[in-house]
Design a protein around this motif. Structure first.
Motif, short mmCIF file in Angstrom:
data_model
loop_
_atom_site.label_atom_id
_atom_site.label_comp_id
_atom_site.label_asym_id
_atom_site.label_seq_id
_atom_site.Cartn_x
_atom_site.Cartn_y
_atom_site.Cartn_z
N ILE A 12 -2.87 -7.44 -5.10
CA ILE A 12 -3.29 -6.12 -5.63
C ILE A 12 -2.88 -6.01 -7.09
O ILE A 12 -3.66 -5.59 -7.96
CB ILE A 12 -2.68 -4.98 -4.78
CG1 ILE A 12 -3.28 -4.99 -3.38
CG2 ILE A 12 -2.89 -3.62 -5.46
CD1 ILE A 12 -2.67 -3.97 -2.42
N THR B 164 0.80 -1.22 0.00
CA THR B 164 0.00 0.00 0.00
C THR B 164 0.84 1.28 0.00
O THR B 164 1.24 1.78 1.05
CB THR B 164 -0.99 0.01 1.19
OG1 THR B 164 -0.26 -0.09 2.42
CG2 THR B 164 -1.96 -1.15 1.12
N GLU C 149 0.82 -0.11 7.15
CA GLU C 149 0.10 -1.37 7.35
C GLU C 149 -0.83 -1.29 8.57
O GLU C 149 -1.76 -2.09 8.70
CB GLU C 149 1.15 -2.47 7.55
CG GLU C 149 0.63 -3.86 7.46
CD GLU C 149 1.78 -4.86 7.33
OE1 GLU C 149 2.78 -4.55 6.66
OE2 GLU C 149 1.67 -5.94 7.90
N GLU D 4 -6.27 -9.75 4.76
CA GLU D 4 -5.58 -8.46 4.51
C GLU D 4 -4.27 -8.41 5.30
O GLU D 4 -3.40 -7.60 5.02
CB GLU D 4 -6.45 -7.28 4.94
CG GLU D 4 -7.57 -6.93 3.98
CD GLU D 4 -8.83 -7.73 4.21
OE1 GLU D 4 -8.86 -8.57 5.14
OE2 GLU D 4 -9.81 -7.51 3.46
N LEU E 3 -9.28 -4.21 2.06
CA LEU E 3 -8.98 -3.91 0.65
C LEU E 3 -10.15 -4.36 -0.21
O LEU E 3 -10.66 -5.47 -0.06
CB LEU E 3 -7.72 -4.68 0.23
CG LEU E 3 -6.42 -4.20 0.87
CD1 LEU E 3 -5.31 -5.24 0.72
CD2 LEU E 3 -5.97 -2.87 0.26
N VAL F 97 -4.73 2.75 -3.26
CA VAL F 97 -3.36 2.32 -2.93
C VAL F 97 -2.85 1.28 -3.93
O VAL F 97 -3.63 0.57 -4.57
CB VAL F 97 -3.31 1.70 -1.51
CG1 VAL F 97 -3.61 2.72 -0.44
CG2 VAL F 97 -4.23 0.49 -1.40
N ARG G 229 -4.50 -1.52 7.96
CA ARG G 229 -5.11 -2.86 7.91
C ARG G 229 -5.07 -3.52 9.29
O ARG G 229 -6.01 -4.19 9.68
CB ARG G 229 -4.39 -3.73 6.87
CG ARG G 229 -4.79 -3.36 5.44
CD ARG G 229 -3.93 -4.07 4.42
NE ARG G 229 -2.60 -3.47 4.35
CZ ARG G 229 -1.46 -4.14 4.31
NH1 ARG G 229 -1.48 -5.46 4.31
NH2 ARG G 229 -0.31 -3.52 4.24
N LEU H 282 -8.51 1.00 -0.26
CA LEU H 282 -8.24 0.61 1.13
C LEU H 282 -9.19 1.44 1.99
O LEU H 282 -9.10 2.67 2.01
CB LEU H 282 -6.78 0.92 1.50
CG LEU H 282 -6.39 0.75 2.96
CD1 LEU H 282 -6.63 -0.67 3.46
CD2 LEU H 282 -4.90 1.11 3.16
#
Ligand code: FAD
Length: 635
Positions: free
Chosen positions: A329, A251, A266, A318, A275, A383, A269, A346
């Motif tokens: 991704i 990301t 991170e 995630e 996501l 992202v 998440r 995100l």
């Protein structure tokens, strides 16, 4: 004889990030006279940008956590290619290094009962990241600097001079390491502002120069990440390992173009962010690899329950290791299910109340508001993957951080081995502290062992280093002259397009041809003006390092015909147990203008550490021959 400023120290630490500062503190505490040299401002190392936290199994939020679980997570994250001794030392010593930071003045976020708070992160079984909101690196650097100031105050009381035992040389770039025979004898560099040369005589040098991201076009790294330490080590005769493993953080910002690559932590998440693709689907459930199927939830209900009941539910996908999320991704975007600007969504806005988002993620809230005009409490972020971290680096002896060259040590991101093929989030800040301290001890003990047999720098080597430093002012071949900015841009594009997140043998071969051409062109780089603050000259010097390090990455990437962690070969998509046993080692070639890469066997995992894993898990990574003597086959 070159006219220049000269200094003599016991230990010279190159780099003032977390690793360098911790090494310097240790060497000073062991009674050595220490110089810290950094090319950026003191306090503006890369470490300051770290957001999410420091991984350490203190067990403050879940008491089931301990060093064995952290060790297992780190080895799994690195797909068992890690130097297991480094992973063991790291898991065992990280909690002490975090508590020690508190004695230096660090103030971490707390749990309700007053302990250091720990948050969830990808690949970590339990909440493990000690943090200060999403500005943890700032607190880490601030407290290490505070410790340095307090040591300098002690020195002032004793000697009358603050800098008698520990001095910082900021905005000073090291361009060469100097040797006396096979041993390190010092470092040569220049003041960025004046362009004047400076020489440090020292029997021990600790490299703590960080990573290589500026060789890639889209990166979360800032200007000083040009692989200097990696290249300095190679030129001094040391070896690098694992250079094919480059981490693309899943990301980074994708929009607007001026900020493409800037990191989105991170923690978003870890704190509940999910996501989604352009269809609104939470797509990570489609990308759980077989090796992780028993640890990650395969449906949204279970994944969401995990945030409040970790004992009875599997983790949300995630929070798979970064390499898995980045590839997922990439696949969604390639399949046409990306966001308008070529990323994915995100979303934390639908998962946490606005005030909670602002409390937990203040920098992210500010970053998106200021740079992209997006309010993350109301709408999702866009992202995509960004080059973030290099797992490869100087091959070191785990306990002392010593390289293969006498007197040369390396710690932090510039050292290789600890993270194997993929680093878990939060494991860098703890790595800096654990191995920074060990490098400081290793260098001090090495100096003690020398007695009066101190190395001496030859004047001819100093003259040669100063000639090389200004070579680009002399002008290249007439008609073929090059500008450093153009060569750099083309290098970044080449590495991004041909040796990036997904690699194919043919493309890596093309990259090697392109790198050879760029090396030729770099010989004709001309810089204009004079030596006083001249960014074109600085870039020309950095480019030599980036080209050498990029060659390591590309050559190793071509040889490793499997996919593992931060190295994905579309033409060799599977992980191969025979490759896990091998390390690719880069050394400077005989001509001194490129690198040779050879393979060597990994040291087998110690049996008691092997015993920490279920046989069924080991069987996913090891060859049957390696497991022949492993007991508990039925587990
Ligand atoms: P650095 O902190 O980069 O320091 C390198 C030093 O070397 C600098 O002082 C530089 O000036 C100096 N230097 C370089 N070349 C020369 C030269 N030739 N001469 C003199 N000096 C030189 N990791 C985590 O564990 N948790 C996180 O939450 C986290 N978040 C991150 C967020 C971002 C945006 C980024 C980019 C990284 C993050 N990381 C995180 C990774 C982590 O921050 C880095 O891996 C780590 O800080 C590297 O520390 P270091 O001490 O090795 O190098």
């Amino acid at each position: 004889m070159t006219e220049l400023e000269r200094h003599d120290y016991d230990v010279v630490v190159i780099g003032a990030g977390g690793a360098g500062l911790r090494a310097a503190i240790e060497a000073r505490q062991q009674g050595k006279r220490v110089a810290v040299v950094c090319k950026s401002l003191f306090g503006k190392a890369h470490t300051v940008m770290a957001e999410g936290g420091i991984a350490a199994s203190m067990g403050n939020v879940n008491s089931d956590d301990n060093w064995q679980v952290h060790f297992r997570d780190t080895m799994r994250g690195g797909k068992f290619l890690n130097n297991w001794r480094m992973a063991e030392l790291h898991a065992k010593e990280a909690p002490d290094r975090v508590w020690e930071l508190e004695t230096y003045g660090a103030l971490f976020d707390r749990t309700k009962d007053g302990k250091i708070s720990q948050r969830n992160f990808g690949g970590h079984e339990y909440p493990r990241l000690a943090h200060v909101g999403d500005r943890t690196g700032l607190e880490l650097i601030r407290s290490l600097q505070q410790k340095i100031v307090s040591l300098q105050q002690e020195d002032k009381r004793e000697t009358g001079d603050y800098e008698s035992r520990l001095k910082v040389f900021a905005e000073c770039t090291v361009t060469e390491l100097l040797r006396d025979g096979d041993r390190i004898a010092g470092a040569f560099g220049y003041w960025r502002e004046s362009g004047r040369f400076v020489l440090f005589g020292a029997p021990a040098v600790v490299l703590a120069t960080g990573g290589i991201g500026k060789s890639f076009k889209v990166t979360s790294n800032s200007w000083e990440y040009t692989g200097d330490g990696h290249a300095l080590a190679l030129r001094a005769g040391a070896s690098l390992i694992n250079m094919e493993f480059v981490q693309f953080h899943p990301t980074g910002m994708v929009w607007p173009p001026s900020v493409k690559g800037i990191l989105v932590t991170e923690s978003v998440r870890g704190d509940g962010g999910v996501l989604r693709n352009s269809d609104g689907k939470r797509f990570m459930f489609d990308y759980i690899p077989d090796v992780f199927k028993d640890k990650y939830a395969d449906n949204e209900d279970e994944a969401d329950r995990w945030y409040t009941d970790q004992g009875n539910n599997r983790r949300p996908p995630e929070l798979l290791p970064r390499d898995e999320v980045a590839r997922a991704i990439n696949s969604e975007v390639k399949a046409g299910r990306g966001s308008p600007h070529g990323g994915v969504f995100l979303d934390v806005s639908s998962r946490l109340p606005a005030e909670e988002i602002i409390r937990r993620l203040p920098s992210m809230h500010h970053q998106f508001k200021e740079l992209a005009d997006v309010d993350i409490t109301k709408e999702p972020m866009e992202v995509g993957p960004t080059c973030h971290y290099v797992m490869g680096g100087v091959e070191v002896e785990p306990d002392t951080a010593a390289s293969s060259v006498a007197g040369l040590f390396a710690c932090g991101e510039v050292a290789g081995g600890m993270h194997g093929s993929n680093r878990l989030g939060g494991n860098s800040l703890s790595d800096l502290l654990v191995f920074g301290r060990r490098a400081g001890t290793g260098a001090s003990e090495y100096v003690d062992g020398l007695g009066d047999k101190k190395p001496v720098i030859a004047e001819s080597d100093v003259d040669a280093a100063s000639r090389r430093a200004v070579a680009e002012f002399d002008g290249g071949e007439a008609g073929a002259q090059e500008n450093p900015y153009t060569v750099h841009t083309q290098l970044q594009q080449t590495m991004n397009d041909l040796v990036g997140i997904i690699r194919r043998g043919g493309e890596v071969e093309q990259a090697l041809v392109a790198l050879e051409e760029l090396k030729q062109r770099a010989r004709n780089i001309v810089v204009e003006g004079h030596r006083q603050f001249n960014p074109g000259w600085h870039l020309a010097l950095d480019l030599r390092n980036m080209l050498l390090v990029s060659e390591c990455v590309a050559k190793a990437a071509l040889l490793r015909t499997e996919s593992r962690g931060g190295h994905t070969r579309e033409d060799h998509p599977a992980m191969d147990a025979d490759w896990r046993k091998q390390l690719l080692v880069c050394v400077l070639n005989a001509a001194g203008d490129g690198v040779d890469v050879t393979s060597k066997d990994q040291i087998p995992l110690r049996p008691d550490l092997m015993g920490l894993f279920e046989y069924t898990e080991l069987a996913k990574y090891f060859t049957p021959g390696e497991l022949a003597d492993v007991p508990a086959k039925e587990s």
